[in-house]
Enzyme design. Structure first.
Site, mmCIF file in Angstrom:
data_model
loop_
_atom_site.group_PDB
_atom_site.id
_atom_site.type_symbol
_atom_site.label_atom_id
_atom_site.label_comp_id
_atom_site.label_asym_id
_atom_site.label_seq_id
_atom_site.Cartn_x
_atom_site.Cartn_y
_atom_site.Cartn_z
ATOM 1 N N MET A 49 -3.631 -10.562 -7.302
ATOM 2 C CA MET A 49 -2.682 -10.864 -8.393
ATOM 3 C C MET A 49 -1.489 -9.913 -8.366
ATOM 4 O O MET A 49 -0.362 -10.314 -8.607
ATOM 5 C CB MET A 49 -3.369 -10.719 -9.744
ATOM 6 C CG MET A 49 -4.181 -11.932 -10.140
ATOM 7 S SD MET A 49 -5.248 -11.512 -11.504
ATOM 8 C CE MET A 49 -4.041 -10.969 -12.698
ATOM 9 N N ASP A 107 0.816 -1.224 0.000
ATOM 10 C CA ASP A 107 0.000 0.000 0.000
ATOM 11 C C ASP A 107 0.849 1.272 0.000
ATOM 12 O O ASP A 107 0.317 2.359 -0.151
ATOM 13 C CB ASP A 107 -0.910 0.015 1.245
ATOM 14 C CG ASP A 107 -1.968 -1.069 1.181
ATOM 15 O OD1 ASP A 107 -2.121 -1.685 0.124
ATOM 16 O OD2 ASP A 107 -2.643 -1.295 2.217
ATOM 17 N N GLY A 127 -5.307 -1.140 -1.240
ATOM 18 C CA GLY A 127 -5.138 0.185 -0.634
ATOM 19 C C GLY A 127 -6.165 0.355 0.454
ATOM 20 O O GLY A 127 -7.277 0.822 0.225
HETATM 21 O O1 FBP Z 1 -6.283 -10.564 2.651
HETATM 22 P P1 FBP Z 1 -5.146 -10.082 3.455
HETATM 23 O O2 FBP Z 1 -3.943 -10.925 3.346
HETATM 24 O O3 FBP Z 1 -5.523 -9.821 4.859
HETATM 25 O O4 FBP Z 1 -4.673 -8.720 2.816
HETATM 26 C C1 FBP Z 1 -5.491 -7.637 2.559
HETATM 27 C C2 FBP Z 1 -4.772 -6.359 2.877
HETATM 28 O O5 FBP Z 1 -3.401 -6.429 2.757
HETATM 29 C C3 FBP Z 1 -2.893 -5.265 2.153
HETATM 30 O O6 FBP Z 1 -2.277 -5.654 0.957
HETATM 31 C C4 FBP Z 1 -1.930 -4.568 3.056
HETATM 32 O O7 FBP Z 1 -1.240 -5.531 3.732
HETATM 33 P P2 FBP Z 1 -0.049 -5.195 4.699
HETATM 34 O O8 FBP Z 1 -0.441 -3.999 5.514
HETATM 35 O O9 FBP Z 1 0.105 -6.423 5.466
HETATM 36 O O10 FBP Z 1 1.107 -4.933 3.811
HETATM 37 C C5 FBP Z 1 -4.057 -4.347 1.942
HETATM 38 O O11 FBP Z 1 -3.956 -3.637 0.782
HETATM 39 C C6 FBP Z 1 -5.211 -5.283 1.991
HETATM 40 O O12 FBP Z 1 -6.324 -4.683 2.544
#
Ligand code: FBP
Ligand code: ADP
Length: 604
Positions: free
Chosen positions: A430, A279, A323
């Site tokens: 992806m 993000d 994001g």
């Molecule tokens: O489905 P998951 O693994 O919980 O990830 C979703 C979230 O992870 C993110 O990629 C951000 O993750 P991190 O803060 O762990 O880097 C967000 O954009 C998204 O909301």
């Protein structure tokens, strides 16, 4: 295979590579304030008061009673193991003998090199906040034989994690001759619930070609005491933690327990954080690794959506990107693509109906072009969606709020009363599961090397990252002590500052980048003189770091230190407050050690 034998360092006779010549303990805290010993600078900035935030405990901001015509220079320094273990010996850096660095002019970063947080300044601007420049130091605080390092990856995926792991392992091995490196599997909980994996350059050789994390990751499961117990039990003395803001908070907790309580625990452990988030929402640093790769991959989805919608009548495509709180991926993907008609991000509230609303814009674009593409960050319009959907306040294992599906919601809303052909693309996972591109791979290498150099040099409780494109060591957390203008009032205000995690890096609607996007897509800004919204935008743009005035009572022990510091001509050292070490340094000659600029008001 014995890796140490294959590394260039192995060819160095041990006595030469890391002799046991002790370096004066704490010597780095005794340096005088000749950070910029340039006579031109000394005349340009007379009588400047000095602010020295050292180690994790940001030291005190104090002003000279006579107002200087130029504001303060602040160094927010990172903690060093000698703060906790003053007698720790140091050794010449083995890079002295490295073939790789043999012809490099400035192999070692000077103790006085700093990186400015603010690069665009005006004549007379405050010198502002600075961080230590990252890179190898002349002296190291570990011999290669005594290092037992570990690497852990936490939180969501991001392109480039494997490259960082690889380069930490290869950097430790090839540059410093370290061959005892453990992989902690499955995130923080892997410290206490799983066996470790031995990492060697051979084991990690190809991992950068794959997405994901070779060590696996997880959310939740951060039990600081159990983790520190495990670090201690395994004899680990360098911990490399790759993760986002949640992970860095966890790293700060580990560092605090492992290092503050060093007297109780007696551990010499360097904790280094490598910021990871797709993000790009980590404060202070320029950009997080994997972000460029993600933006590039998002182009493919946008392009596909565009091809689909322009091939039909009244085609509307929605591309949902990651994001949670920050719309950087959506913003940059939109700017890069030029096929996007509208970009919606969490920072910019939007509305559907009425003048200047999204529906009006959709109808207008369809009339003009016959199709359109909307890029949507997953965290956009969450409040709005919650009003219309059954909101379930669910959280993930790390405590992050689970988001409502804004893509689905918008899809349904737009379809109502419109005869359109809808295409919806959700490439969220992806774009974060792929390997990093070339520039991210190089960036990951620099991050890993900076972390390795920092830990070997004895720094701890730090995060690495580029600040205005120069790599720096940023303290993960600081105890902020702030003095009133008059030291005699002993009006000390303090709070803990999580430098890297205190604020989230978000798209500032008041910055010109967002304006560029609006100008590029010609979409509505959704502001429409809405005062509440404008107020919110203004508020958001204020640097939270500047708002730190803390209401706390006078702290006598701090004022005692200040008085004693004030009475000496030059002083530096460590004092303990509430069991927390605070570094101070003060010169009666004040800024730049120039007698002409005698400041009798020191700064600790
Ligand atoms: O489905 P998951 O693994 O919980 O990830 C979703 C979230 O992870 C993110 O990629 C951000 O993750 P991190 O803060 O762990 O880097 C967000 O954009 C998204 O909301
Ligand atoms: N405030 C915190 N203190 C200690 N550990 C935390 C904190 N917040 C998150 N963590 C831990 O950090 C890890 C990753 O956090 P998460 O928010 O899922 O991802 P990211 O680090 O990418 O933001 C998890 O194991 C979580 O338990």
């Amino acid at each position: 295979m014995d890796v140490s034998l294959s590394s260039p360092l192995s060819r160095i006779p041990p006595s030469l590579s890391l002799s046991r010549t002790p370096f004066p303990p704490n010597s780095h805290t005794r340096r005088s304030f000749s950070l910029f010993p340039n006579p031109k600078l000394s005349t340009t900035f007379p009588r400047k008061s000095l602010i020295w935030r050292q180690n994790q405990f940001f030291t005190v901001a104090a002003q000279h009673q006579e107002q200087s015509d130029c504001e303060d220079f602040v160094l927010e320094d990172v903690p060093h193991l000698t703060n906790f273990l003053p007698d720790l010996p140091s050794y010449p850096n083995p890079l002295h003998r490295s073939q790789a660095y043999a012809v490099v002019k400035d192999t070692f970063v000077s103790h006085e090199d700093v990186v400015a947080q603010k690069i665009v300044v005006q004549k007379g601007s405050p010198r502002g906040l600075h961080f230590r420049r990252a890179g190898p130091r002349e002296q190291v605080y570990f011999t290669s034989e005594e290092v037992r390092a570990c690497v852990v990856t936490c939180g969501g995926l991001c392109p480039g994690i494997n490259t960082v792991i690889r380069e930490i392992v290869c950097g430790l091995s090839y540059m410093y001759g370290v061959d005892d490196i453990l992989g902690i599997e499955g995130g923080y909980r892997g410290f206490y619930s799983k066996n470790t994996k031995k990492l060697t350059p051979k084991v990690v050789n190809d991992i950068h070609k794959r997405g994901g994390t070779f060590l696996q990751t997880s959310r939740g499961g951060h039990d600081t005491n159990k983790i520190v117990d495990n670090i201690q039990d395994r004899g680990i003395n360098q911990v490399y933690i790759i993760g986002g803001d949640g992970t860095q908070k966890g790293a700060a907790a580990i560092y605090k327990v492992a290092n503050y309580e060093v007297e109780k625990r007696g551990i010499q452990v360097a904790v280094a954080g490598i910021p990871k988030t797709i993000d790009n929402d980590i404060a202070v640093i320029d950009k997080s690794f994997g972000f460029d790769t993600a933006v590039e991959e998002a182009q493919r989805a946008i392009n596909a959506a565009h091809v689909e919608v322009e091939s039909v009548e009244n085609g509307v495509g929605i591309v949902k990107l990651m994001g949670r709180y920050s719309g950087f991926i959506a913003m940059y993907a939109t700017l890069a693509s030029r096929d996007v008609d509208c970009c919606l991000i969490p920072e910019s509230p939007f509305y559907l109906e009425g003048k200047g609303g999204l529906f009006e814009f959709i109808d207008q674009r369809l009339k003009e072009n016959g199709h359109m593409v909307i890029v949507l960050a997953e965290g956009a319009g969450q409040d709005y969606v919650a009003q219309n959907m059954q909101a379930v306040n669910e959280k993930d294992a790390s405590g992050n709020k689970l988001l409502l599906d804004v893509g689905l919601w918008l899809n349904q809303k737009i379809k109502v009363s419109r005869n359109i052909c809808f295409v919806s693309a959700d490439p969220t996972y992806m774009i974060r599961a792929i390997p990093s591109n070339a520039s991210d791979n190089i960036y990951c290498t620099l991050l890993a090397h900076s972390a390795v150099h920092g830990a070997m040099a004895g720094y701890t409780g730090f995060t690495v990252g580029p600040v205005n494109s120069r790599h720096a060591y940023i303290p993960i957390s600081s105890l902020v002590l702030r003095l009133s203008l008059d030291i005699r009032e002993s009006n000390v205000k303090r709070r803990v500052l999580q430098r890297v995690t205190q604020t989230t890096n978000t798209v500032k609607l008041t910055d010109r980048m967002w304006a560029r996007l609006l100008a590029s897509t010609n979409q509505p800004s959704f502001l429409q003189n809405n005062e509440t919204m404008l107020g919110r935008v203004d508020g958001d743009s204020v640097d939270v770091g500047n708002k730190m005035m803390i209401n706390s009572k006078t702290n006598a022990s701090v004022s005692t230190v200040l008085s004693s510091v004030k009475s000496s001509s030059y002083s530096s050292g460590v004092q303990w407050f509430d069991e927390i070490p605070v570094h101070f340094a003060w010169g009666s000659n004040g800024w730049l050690d120039s007698p002409a600029r005698n400041s009798n008001f020191g700064t600790v």
